[in-house]
Design an enzyme around this catalytic site. Structure first.
Site, mmCIF file in Angstrom:
data_model
loop_
_atom_site.group_PDB
_atom_site.id
_atom_site.type_symbol
_atom_site.label_atom_id
_atom_site.label_comp_id
_atom_site.label_asym_id
_atom_site.label_seq_id
_atom_site.Cartn_x
_atom_site.Cartn_y
_atom_site.Cartn_z
ATOM 1 N N LYS A 158 -7.222 -3.256 10.631
ATOM 2 C CA LYS A 158 -8.490 -2.808 11.330
ATOM 3 C C LYS A 158 -9.526 -3.965 11.286
ATOM 4 O O LYS A 158 -9.818 -4.678 10.331
ATOM 5 C CB LYS A 158 -9.017 -1.797 10.639
ATOM 6 C CG LYS A 158 -8.239 -0.556 10.666
ATOM 7 C CD LYS A 158 -8.864 0.777 10.063
ATOM 8 C CE LYS A 158 -8.300 1.986 10.518
ATOM 9 N NZ LYS A 158 -9.001 3.139 10.175
ATOM 10 N N LYS A 201 -3.175 1.368 4.559
ATOM 11 C CA LYS A 201 -1.885 2.217 4.633
ATOM 12 C C LYS A 201 -1.874 2.879 5.835
ATOM 13 O O LYS A 201 -2.880 3.709 6.391
ATOM 14 C CB LYS A 201 -1.773 3.208 3.483
ATOM 15 C CG LYS A 201 -0.533 3.996 3.544
ATOM 16 C CD LYS A 201 0.747 3.011 2.998
ATOM 17 C CE LYS A 201 2.019 3.841 3.209
ATOM 18 N NZ LYS A 201 2.968 2.866 3.290
ATOM 19 N N TYR A 202 -0.904 2.861 6.864
ATOM 20 C CA TYR A 202 -1.052 3.394 8.051
ATOM 21 C C TYR A 202 -0.624 4.915 7.960
ATOM 22 O O TYR A 202 0.625 5.251 7.456
ATOM 23 C CB TYR A 202 -0.217 2.696 9.219
ATOM 24 C CG TYR A 202 -0.095 3.556 10.556
ATOM 25 C CD1 TYR A 202 1.420 3.938 10.984
ATOM 26 C CD2 TYR A 202 -1.226 3.743 11.186
ATOM 27 C CE1 TYR A 202 1.434 4.443 12.380
ATOM 28 C CE2 TYR A 202 -1.201 4.479 12.363
ATOM 29 C CZ TYR A 202 0.119 4.743 13.106
ATOM 30 O OH TYR A 202 0.104 5.359 14.289
ATOM 31 N N ILE A 203 -1.166 6.033 8.642
ATOM 32 C CA ILE A 203 -0.871 7.291 8.119
ATOM 33 C C ILE A 203 -0.371 7.579 9.730
ATOM 34 O O ILE A 203 -1.118 7.497 10.644
ATOM 35 C CB ILE A 203 -2.026 7.971 7.891
ATOM 36 C CG1 ILE A 203 -2.629 7.756 6.499
ATOM 37 C CG2 ILE A 203 -1.797 9.443 7.925
ATOM 38 C CD1 ILE A 203 -4.219 8.128 6.564
ATOM 39 N N HIS A 208 -7.318 14.867 12.945
ATOM 40 C CA HIS A 208 -8.653 14.487 12.700
ATOM 41 C C HIS A 208 -9.416 15.775 12.137
ATOM 42 O O HIS A 208 -9.572 16.595 13.095
ATOM 43 C CB HIS A 208 -9.258 13.832 13.769
ATOM 44 C CG HIS A 208 -10.785 13.775 13.985
ATOM 45 N ND1 HIS A 208 -11.349 12.588 14.372
ATOM 46 C CD2 HIS A 208 -11.827 14.717 13.496
ATOM 47 C CE1 HIS A 208 -12.508 12.851 14.216
ATOM 48 N NE2 HIS A 208 -12.832 13.667 13.757
ATOM 49 N N LYS A 237 -12.801 12.946 22.423
ATOM 50 C CA LYS A 237 -12.386 14.105 21.989
ATOM 51 C C LYS A 237 -12.367 14.975 23.282
ATOM 52 O O LYS A 237 -13.219 15.003 24.149
ATOM 53 C CB LYS A 237 -13.318 15.070 21.033
ATOM 54 C CG LYS A 237 -13.202 14.102 19.607
ATOM 55 C CD LYS A 237 -14.376 14.722 18.699
ATOM 56 C CE LYS A 237 -14.367 13.972 17.472
ATOM 57 N NZ LYS A 237 -15.680 14.054 16.430
ATOM 58 N N GLU A 288 -15.022 8.562 8.355
ATOM 59 C CA GLU A 288 -16.352 7.988 8.707
ATOM 60 C C GLU A 288 -17.172 9.251 8.546
ATOM 61 O O GLU A 288 -16.818 10.299 8.599
ATOM 62 C CB GLU A 288 -16.506 7.325 9.991
ATOM 63 C CG GLU A 288 -16.142 8.093 11.323
ATOM 64 C CD GLU A 288 -16.235 7.147 12.604
ATOM 65 O OE1 GLU A 288 -15.343 6.303 12.551
ATOM 66 O OE2 GLU A 288 -16.984 7.418 13.232
ATOM 67 N N ARG A 292 -25.858 12.799 12.567
ATOM 68 C CA ARG A 292 -26.194 13.404 13.515
ATOM 69 C C ARG A 292 -25.710 14.912 13.784
ATOM 70 O O ARG A 292 -24.545 15.303 13.121
ATOM 71 C CB ARG A 292 -26.027 12.528 14.786
ATOM 72 C CG ARG A 292 -24.371 12.554 15.174
ATOM 73 C CD ARG A 292 -24.132 11.828 16.398
ATOM 74 N NE ARG A 292 -22.966 11.897 16.951
ATOM 75 C CZ ARG A 292 -21.768 11.363 16.151
ATOM 76 N NH1 ARG A 292 -22.043 10.234 15.416
ATOM 77 N NH2 ARG A 292 -20.552 11.524 16.950
ATOM 78 N N VAL A 295 -21.486 16.816 19.185
ATOM 79 C CA VAL A 295 -21.055 17.748 20.402
ATOM 80 C C VAL A 295 -20.354 18.969 20.071
ATOM 81 O O VAL A 295 -20.936 19.943 20.687
ATOM 82 C CB VAL A 295 -20.218 16.723 21.498
ATOM 83 C CG1 VAL A 295 -19.607 17.506 22.684
ATOM 84 C CG2 VAL A 295 -20.894 15.542 21.962
HETATM 85 C C1 MV4 Z 1 -6.280 5.610 11.051
HETATM 86 C C2 MV4 Z 1 -5.240 5.816 11.625
HETATM 87 C C3 MV4 Z 1 -3.872 5.985 10.738
HETATM 88 N N1 MV4 Z 1 -4.046 5.385 9.756
HETATM 89 N N2 MV4 Z 1 -6.059 4.962 9.940
HETATM 90 C C4 MV4 Z 1 -9.036 5.764 15.013
HETATM 91 C C5 MV4 Z 1 -10.554 5.459 15.156
HETATM 92 C C6 MV4 Z 1 -11.138 5.512 13.746
HETATM 93 N N3 MV4 Z 1 -11.945 6.961 13.831
HETATM 94 C C7 MV4 Z 1 -9.847 5.700 12.811
HETATM 95 N N4 MV4 Z 1 -8.729 5.907 13.583
HETATM 96 C C8 MV4 Z 1 -7.559 5.979 12.959
HETATM 97 N N5 MV4 Z 1 -7.546 5.489 11.807
HETATM 98 C C9 MV4 Z 1 -5.101 4.891 9.166
HETATM 99 N N6 MV4 Z 1 -5.096 4.323 8.083
HETATM 100 C C10 MV4 Z 1 -5.155 6.587 13.084
HETATM 101 C C11 MV4 Z 1 -6.322 6.627 13.788
HETATM 102 C C12 MV4 Z 1 -6.550 7.114 14.977
HETATM 103 C C13 MV4 Z 1 -7.205 8.384 15.117
HETATM 104 C C14 MV4 Z 1 -7.997 8.604 14.158
HETATM 105 C C15 MV4 Z 1 -8.865 10.048 14.383
HETATM 106 C C16 MV4 Z 1 -8.699 10.553 15.539
HETATM 107 C C17 MV4 Z 1 -8.047 9.957 16.795
HETATM 108 C C18 MV4 Z 1 -7.276 8.753 16.462
HETATM 109 C C19 MV4 Z 1 -6.322 8.474 17.514
HETATM 110 C C20 MV4 Z 1 -5.551 7.116 17.209
HETATM 111 C C21 MV4 Z 1 -5.918 6.593 15.885
#
Ligand code: MV4
Length: 446
Positions: A158, A201-203, A208, A237, A288, A292, A295
């Site tokens: 990232k 770590k990739y989830i 969300h 979204k 994160e 604010r 929407v």
């Molecule tokens: C991730 C993830 C999977 N694993 N982090 C996308 C933007 C930012 N908000 C963080 N995001 C992601 N982080 C890890 N470790 C997958 C995403 C992600 C995602 C997260 C929330 C909503 C939509 C998304 C679309 C693609 C990837």
């Protein structure tokens, strides 16, 4: 309570803030660009000031002009809405320096939570689960390979200056990491002038899930449940709902209490949202924090019978929270569809004049919008023109209600995302609640 508030925004959220002010007997000042002279928020505010030409940088982001408008109309406070200056700590500081209350958290909290690294560190210190990953940036491929061994593949590279998914790359092996690491760094340098990257770590198929919080200036903080926001396309979204079909009563308490504790640790006040990734084992990780109003706040308002914008205004005026966590109730299910002035297939903007408009009504239907029949949708701003929100006792009833409301929503003269929403709501995976942030991949064009 304030006597007069300036709304430093436009469109549906500006109208939404005006409605809340009217119910609180607070006068309102609208600002607008030259392109928004005929906008609805200008019509319904008590006073209106043109702050510059159409481009946002010269109008809705023009701090000197906005502060001048506030001084001329002698307002007590400014509500920034979302987007624009809503998470700009410098703007919050300028308001305070001019003795104008900024309706939101203090600049310092905004600054801390606005920087990904400091936000993650603050959350970690507050006991919020964060995604396992490198402790800070990885400066070379050897460090990356060694960190990846500790984390375990797959890993995500990232960009620290990235956001909204930009500058992210998955690596499922050391060989892939070598490639992903170099590519991410050069892309980040090109896009953000900052090649700093870190590993997580990739989830694989996260949801969300975000928790709404409200804090007053006396340390009282409550959560108002969760919103499921996994239906996104390219990090925009499209559909949000509350509660999430994946969050049990117990998980809601766990996530909500952790969010409240985190806000207490950072001294948060006003409305805020903590975003989490929820994996298939019900483990959740901090993503994160948004400092604010968002929407998608209406779906929370519908199921908790609350007014989050009025709450923000009351808190900023020094009132204590009216509700304790125990008094909060959750009733039914709410879904929001974002209606954008876009081609529903290609997602390209579709500005223009609305020649005919029918807004849906009937039980459990709410429309937050600033459009009207004859309104010219300008090309200069975000394409969101309306939020269609429904509320019903169960998720199935809410889906049925949303379908009939979408069918009754007629917007002629421009294209909108209404047909796309009907397609999504017809998907068996949507109806069964089998959602993830990969849901919209199925509609991707080859
Ligand atoms: C991730 C993830 C999977 N694993 N982090 C996308 C933007 C930012 N908000 C963080 N995001 C992601 N982080 C890890 N470790 C997958 C995403 C992600 C995602 C997260 C929330 C909503 C939509 C998304 C679309 C693609 C990837």
């Amino acid at each position: 309570m304030f006597k007069k508030i300036l709304i430093a925004n436009r469109g549906e959220i500006a109208c939404r803030i005006i409605w809340a002010c009217k119910e609180l007997d607070v006068k309102t000042v609208a600002i607008h660009s030259e392109a928004d002279r005929e906008a609805l928020h200008v019509r319904f505010a008590d006073e209106a000031i043109c702050v510059g030409p159409a481009p946002s940088a010269q109008s809705y982001l023009n701090i000197p002009q906005i502060i001048s408008a506030a001084e001329i109309t002698n307002v007590d406070a400014i509500h920034p809405g979302y987007g624009f200056l809503s998470e700009n700590p410098y703007f919050a500081e300028v308001c305070e320096a001019c003795n104008i209350t900024f309706i939101g958290p203090g600049p310092q909290v905004m600054r801390t939570m606005g920087d990904k690294a400091s936000a993650k560190a603050a959350m970690k210190a507050a006991g919020v689960p964060v995604t396992p990953g490198s402790d800070g940036l990885v400066d070379d491929i050897d460090a990356a390979l060694s960190e990846a061994e500790k984390i375990g593949y797959p890993v995500l590279v990232k960009a620290t200056a990235g956001g909204g998914g930009r500058g992210m790359r998955v690596a499922r092996s050391a060989a892939e990491l070598r490639n992903a690491y170099d590519t991410s760094r050069s892309e980040a340098e090109a896009a953000f002038k900052n090649s700093g990257v870190y590993l997580e770590k990739y989830i694989e198929r996260p949801r969300h899930i975000e928790i709404q919080v409200l804090g007053d200036n006396y340390g009282n903080i409550i959560h108002l449940g969760e919103r499921e926001c996994s239906i996104q396309r390219r990090h925009q979204k499209l559909i949000e709902e509350s509660p999430s079909p994946a969050v049990s009563y117990e998980l809601r308490q766990e996530m909500g209490n952790i969010a409240v504790k985190a806000c207490q640790e950072v001294g948060y006040s006003s409305a805020g949202t903590i975003e989490f990734l929820l994996d298939e084992n019900d483990d959740f990780y901090f993503m994160e924090m948004n400092t604010r109003i968002q929407v998608e706040h209406p779906v929370t308002e519908m199921v908790t019978v609350s007014d989050l914008v009025a709450a923000q205004i009351r808190i900023a005026a020094g009132e204590p929270l009216h509700l304790s966590q125990e008094e909060l109730i959750f009733v039914g299910h709410s879904i929001e569809c974002r209606i954008n002035a876009e081609d529903p297939e290609r997602f390209t903007p579709s500005p223009g004049r609305i020649t005919n408009l029918n807004l849906p009504t009937g039980p459990g239907v709410r429309v937050d919008t600033a459009i009207y029949s004859g309104y010219f949708v300008p090309p200069h701003y975000d394409s969101l023109i309306a939020k269609l929100i429904v509320h019903a006792r169960t998720r199935d009833r809410a889906i049925a209600r949303m379908r009939r409301a979408l069918q009754a929503m007629v917007v002629e003269g421009i294209q909108t995302t209404i047909p796309l929403h009907l397609k999504i709501l017809a998907e068996p995976d949507f109806v069964s609640g089998n959602l993830s942030t990969r849901f919209m991949d199925r509609f991707a064009k080859p």
